[in-house]
Design an enzyme around this catalytic site. Sequence first.
Site, PDB file in Angstrom:
ATOM      1  N   ASP A  15      16.164  33.544 -13.454  1.00  0.00           N
ATOM      2  CA  ASP A  15      16.241  34.896 -12.904  1.00  0.00           C
ATOM      3  C   ASP A  15      14.884  35.352 -12.385  1.00  0.00           C
ATOM      4  O   ASP A  15      13.913  35.389 -13.139  1.00  0.00           O
ATOM      5  CB  ASP A  15      16.722  35.852 -14.003  1.00  0.00           C
ATOM      6  CG  ASP A  15      17.145  37.200 -13.483  1.00  0.00           C
ATOM      7  OD1 ASP A  15      16.996  37.445 -12.277  1.00  0.00           O
ATOM      8  OD2 ASP A  15      17.622  38.017 -14.283  1.00  0.00           O
ATOM      9  N   HIS A  33      24.332  35.971  -3.753  1.00  0.00           N
ATOM     10  CA  HIS A  33      23.380  36.969  -4.241  1.00  0.00           C
ATOM     11  C   HIS A  33      22.032  36.842  -3.540  1.00  0.00           C
ATOM     12  O   HIS A  33      21.432  37.848  -3.143  1.00  0.00           O
ATOM     13  CB  HIS A  33      23.220  36.799  -5.753  1.00  0.00           C
ATOM     14  CG  HIS A  33      22.329  37.819  -6.380  1.00  0.00           C
ATOM     15  ND1 HIS A  33      22.647  39.152  -6.419  1.00  0.00           N
ATOM     16  CD2 HIS A  33      21.109  37.706  -6.969  1.00  0.00           C
ATOM     17  CE1 HIS A  33      21.677  39.821  -7.031  1.00  0.00           C
ATOM     18  NE2 HIS A  33      20.729  38.967  -7.361  1.00  0.00           N
TER      19      HIS A  33
END
Length: 386
Positions: free
Chosen positions: A184, A257
């Site tokens: 992330d 994303h």
Amino acid sequence: MPPASAVPPAPDRPSESARPENAPPASAGAGNAAPGEAPPPEPQDVLTPLTGAAVFLVLTIDPGGEQAVRDLLPDLAGLRRSVGFRAPDGGLVCVAGIGSEAWDRLFGGPRPAGLHPFREVAGARHRAPATAGDLLIHLRATRMDLCFELAGLLTRRLAGAATVVDSAEGFRYFDNRDLLGFVDGTENPEGRAATAAVTVGAEDADFAGGSYVVVQKYLHDLDAWNALAVEQQERAVGRTKLADVELDDDAKPADSHVALTTVTGPDGEERQIMRYNMPFGSFGGDGEFGTYFIGYAATPEVTEEMLRNMFVGRPPGRHDRLLDFSTAVTGSLYYVPTADFLDDPPPAPAAAPASAALPAPAALPAVPVTSDGSLAIGSLKRTPAR
């Protein structure tokens, strides 16, 4: 979620090892002043490496609690030192942000130019809600006990003056992965680019050196996500799962994303934010697992554009595929003042006479969402999606 990898100290800042024992981390952007000039404002410790533990506290100020909050702000640095002194290698950091409505209750004078309430974003299927929040306290350290201790000191100081409306305890998950299994925040800027991405400059001179921060809590439907093949997950994210390599443009779906959270300015240069996301979870009751998104930027416009792309789509109707498995349940925006501002806040606003009170603004019309109210992603619990 606008997705946090470990952020190395900027090369133009002193290294962690060069700091005196238990000194707070060096703040980016606080350069040396020329002879005879006033030093630039000292930022809060936004740009420090990601740690193994974090606590996120969102509070609302109770009626009459404004002075207690004002009294706490100059004490934040000392309270952080009181806890951090017990573990000099713990890297304890405390960053405070102030919401739009709270600003006018706490301070007179000018406002940060970009500070406003978080704006709900509603698409055809998914919604980023706006939720209550006057104060944000972002604590991080190598150990949870340091974050926990400081969170306790701060909330006890504010007892009867402010109410915690949301909290989460974040933890490092393996090599900075989220609970979906992907690294992330790989594209976080570094060095001088990081300083430029998060620091308000001459465009708002009264508030230069500060930052803006958006926080959202996302809950994951892990059962539905884990039912996907790895290749399907990679197409939803836009990166490979194991090696964390971005997919080639011809293989990366437009609704991934990565594709939708990449935004550019008029000159074609990518506009960046600094993410310090952390996973969180609980096994009691129905269970709740997710990612706490926290993104710092020099202007909230960048994060807001990312959110519009995710929830509305680019073009509209093509939403972020991750939102079919991750639901935003909170959303709020704050200005992060400089450390100098916290040490010496401006005067409180003058009380307006009752006859001069302005009428409450009219409620904005609701943004229609073309669905039956369901997010169409199955259960957010650990039980299989229905």
